[in-house]
Structures are given as C-alpha cells and as structure tokens.
Design a protein around this motif. Sequence first.
Motif, mmCIF file in Angstrom:
data_model
loop_
_atom_site.group_PDB
_atom_site.id
_atom_site.type_symbol
_atom_site.label_atom_id
_atom_site.label_comp_id
_atom_site.label_asym_id
_atom_site.label_seq_id
_atom_site.Cartn_x
_atom_site.Cartn_y
_atom_site.Cartn_z
ATOM 1 N N ILE A 67 0.839 -1.206 0.000
ATOM 2 C CA ILE A 67 0.000 0.000 0.000
ATOM 3 C C ILE A 67 0.878 1.261 0.000
ATOM 4 N N ALA A 68 0.626 2.147 -0.954
ATOM 5 C CA ALA A 68 1.411 3.392 -1.030
ATOM 6 C C ALA A 68 1.054 4.301 0.139
ATOM 7 N N VAL A 69 2.099 4.742 0.851
ATOM 8 C CA VAL A 69 1.904 5.661 1.985
ATOM 9 C C VAL A 69 2.904 6.816 1.867
ATOM 10 N N LEU A 122 -2.004 6.805 0.438
ATOM 11 C CA LEU A 122 -2.070 7.801 -0.642
ATOM 12 C C LEU A 122 -3.154 7.449 -1.650
ATOM 13 N N ARG A 123 -3.785 8.501 -2.157
ATOM 14 C CA ARG A 123 -4.833 8.325 -3.172
ATOM 15 C C ARG A 123 -4.185 8.353 -4.555
ATOM 16 N N ALA A 152 -1.555 3.043 6.859
ATOM 17 C CA ALA A 152 -1.056 1.661 6.727
ATOM 18 C C ALA A 152 0.303 1.582 7.400
ATOM 19 N N ALA A 153 0.630 0.416 7.921
ATOM 20 C CA ALA A 153 1.886 0.253 8.665
ATOM 21 C C ALA A 153 2.444 -1.147 8.488
ATOM 22 N N GLY A 198 6.931 0.302 -1.004
ATOM 23 C CA GLY A 198 7.811 1.404 -1.394
ATOM 24 C C GLY A 198 8.699 1.916 -0.282
ATOM 25 N N ILE A 199 8.655 1.268 0.884
ATOM 26 C CA ILE A 199 9.505 1.753 1.982
ATOM 27 C C ILE A 199 10.902 1.139 1.884
#
Length: 456
Positions: A394-396, A403-404, A415-416, A422-423
């Motif tokens: 999930i993009a954060v 993120l939308r 999200a975590a 992408g982290i």
Amino acid sequence: MHNVDLAIIGGGTAGISAGLRALEMGLSAVILERGQEIGGAAGIRLSGGAFHLALGDMRLDHDPMLAHVNKVTNQEIAPAIAEMIANRSKSSIAWLQKQGVDLVPQGNEFGYVTIHPRGPSVPGRGFNRKAAPDKAMRTWHFRFVEQGGAIYYGARAKSLKAAPQGKGWIVVASSPEPEGLRVQAQSVILADGGFQANPKLLEKYLGPRAGKSALRAMTTASGDGLMMALEQGGYVAGEGRGVYGHILHRNAITDENFLPYPMFDALCLTSPVVDAKGKLFEHGAKDGPELTYKMLMSSDPAGYTIIMDNATWMGPAANGGGYHPAVNPAIEQKGGRVDSAPTIAEVARKAGMGEKELTAAVERHNATAKAKLGSGPYYAVPIAAGVTFTFPGIAVNDKAEVLRKGGGAIPGLYAAGCATGGIHGRSGGGGYLGGLGIALITGMLAAEGAAARKKA
Ligand SMILES: Cc1cc2nc3c(=O)[nH]c(=O)nc-3n(C[C@H](O)[C@H](O)[C@H](O)COP(=O)(O)OP(=O)(O)OC[C@H]3O[C@@H](n4cnc5c(N)ncnc54)[C@H](O)[C@@H]3O)c2cc1C
C-alpha cells in the motif's frame, strides 16, 4: 457496533505498536486480529526478534542513520520517507524498551539489537513460546488490554467503508458472532502484514509465476488490507522492488516442516544453481534475497537445484552458523530429497537432469565463478524461492497515510508494517531495511497521525 477513535486491522508488530502508542496518546482503540490466540499470528513470533534498519543499529543518531539508509536503498525510496525513518528510529527503540523488553546489541558492521533472550525457531509455523520474541508479543497484547484497549481474536476484517456524514470508517470483520463484528472509528490503520500468502496477488504485483514459490511466513497475509486500500482509491507502491526472502528446500512449498530454516542462501552464492534440465542459472545475485527475487521472477521459482561438491557438503552445508540448523543433515533428517553420486553424470541421472547439460553447467560455473566445483561425491538438492514479505504494498507517505491514486492522502486511513509498499529499496545487494524495525516505526507513526486527527 463499537465506536472508537481508532480501529487497527492486524495485531502484529505494526498493529500492536500502533495500539499501545494510541492508548498512550489518549485514544480509544480496537485491534481486530485474524489469529485465534493471544499474540495472534504475528510474524515476530517466528522470528529471531532482530530490530534493525538496513541491518544497522536502530539506536544510531539521525545523520549516520540517514546515510546508512540511503546507501542501502541506493536512494530509491522517497527522501521524505528516508528522513522519517532516520528521525524516528532511535526514539522508537527507546519507546520499545519501555514496553518491557530486554534489547541487547548484536555485532556486525553497524550492529543491531535483538529482543533477549531469543531462542531457536521451531520448525514450521509453530511458535517457540519460551523465546523472547514470542513472549514479547503476548505481553504486548495483554498490556494493550490492561490499558483499556480491546482485541478481538479470530476477527478477520473483510470490508472497510466510509461512515455516513463523514464520521470516519466502518470496518466489518468475521467473528464467531453470526452477524459479524462492526467497528466505527474515526481512523483506521491497515496493519495486516501484506499479501505474500496470496499467490494471485504475488503473480499480479511480483511476477507471473511468483505464486509458485514457498511462503516463508504466516498464512494470514492474504492482502485484505491492500484490497481495502485499493477500494478506497489507494494504489500499490514499490512494484519492481522485489521481496525479502530466502532460498529453501523445495519441500517447503507443501511441507511447513521445511521452513523457516535451513536456508540455502550462502551455498547458492558459491555453488552452481541449475534449472530443471541441468542448465546453469547465471543469476549474478549478491545475496539471498536478491537470488530469491530472481528465482521468483523466472519461469519456475521452484524448479532449481543446487549442486554441491563434497567439500561444500561436509563443510559450509554442515555448518548452520550455530543459531540456525544446517542443511546437512537437517534436510535428510526431515525426509527431503538429496541426490548424491560420485560423478556429475551420475548425479544428473539421479536428479532427472540431462547429463550433457549438467556437465556443461559445471564447466561454465568453473570457468566463471570464484569458487570452483571440486571433487565428488556430488550432492543435488532441489530448492525454491521462499517469500517472507513483499516490497510492493500500500502506497503511503512519510506520515503513514494511505495515498490516493489521483494525489493526496485518504483522510483517516493509515497503513503500517509489511502492509505498506515502497519503503524498502530494491532486493539485491541491499534494499531491505528490516521488517520489525519498519513495523515498529510506521505503527507508532500511524497512531500519532490518528491522535493528531482527533485533536484537530
Ligand atoms: C522466520 C522469520 C524470521 C524473521 N526474522 C526477522 C528479524 O529477525 N528481524 C526483522 O526485522 N524481521 C524479521 N522477520 C520479518 C518480520 O517478522 C515481519 O517483517 C514483521 O513481523 C511484520 O510485522 P507486521 O506487523 O507488519 O505484520 P505481522 O506480524 O504479519 O502482523 C499482521 C497481523 O495481521 C493479522 N491479519 C491479517 N489479515 C487480517 C485481517 N483481514 N483482519 C485482521 N487481522 C489480520 C495477522 O493475523 C497478523 O497477526 C522474520 C520473518 C520470519 C518469517
């Protein structure tokens, strides 16, 4: 219907860090946990409990930590996320120590800390209940409830909808109650551990055959959080970055007794790896996770075999480093296939490969690799890529907000942990920042975002 400030989907390291931090900041919070027991199905319960970032000590100050993260991720991750990680690592570890765990430093170039005393992992997806990582998670669950939080076990969150009149979210989870469990919350944190247990999603976001790999993690990571985020307009970040994983015996696909150890990573970097026909797999990988990813992206992630000479079989293959079980004799003791023969031609025949192909593969390996295949007897062992978790997710942003797709963040949705994407950097020669460290940091961050939202 429960009405709370914060609903957390998943009670692993990310979810419980979020939960404990949320209570500390005065929020009311509920954790929905798919696992059936105290401690849930959290990955830390299988782990050695090493908290690190980029295999470095999370207690490093901001500047050396940022330099370290940038080096390991090759500056591929968003600068704001790298900055957030460098800013928060030391304080997160200090906070973790206050949660009643004994963290001890372990040595490598930068060192790292582990929950003490860790114990050997038990085969399969069972927990070593005497080991500190498992005990820590159960203690944190108790602490969360003692401090006023509620955890529902056997509660698999199935849907997430915006509540009427902009009043946050409604989460519906399966539960033993026939009508299910409904929670209304101003903020929601998706902390379900990702999608590595979902072969279809692996094939969609990793590679067309990635679902044929072994799952080196709990079976609960079905990607429910990702599906919810996508439905709310989120998107996947980190595609093409790969996975954190290791090379396992092929039986690990169907028999959990072959995971999470022994691993073949180091052996595969020096001995020839061949495909089903006996052709050399010229992978050029620098480490186990990179090789795992390359196998995952190939046409047959479970179709490879490692060929070892006698010196390797009796030497490095018989030495698991003390902490992890060694390939030799563990694989044969578990009933796993190992073909051995005095010559390459014979071992090829036994393992069902072409003699010509395997002979050519060994010649090619010996012409190009630093470590040559020496004298027999030779050992052929079938292996498979084993996925611990994926780097896409999930993009954060640097506040752990989801993120939308069209831009901006989705209000009140976070999200975590391994649910995020992408982290981490690219798998191979680095990229992996650490599953537990990132879960701790992003879980706390998301809870703080929810607290700020309540205040606003
Ligand atoms: C053998 C092994 C060793 C490891 N060793 C280390 C190590 O030493 N250091 C390190 O940094 N990392 C290590 N890892 C990785 C680490 O365990 C993970 O990165 C970390 O646990 C991820 O935490 P998380 O909270 O994101 O996910 P998880 O711990 O997987 O927690 C997610 C939780 O969500 C629950 N869930 C899933 N779907 C739903 C749903 N729909 N509704 C409600 N609940 C749901 C699951 O049951 C689970 O309890 C290891 C992993 C393995 C398998």
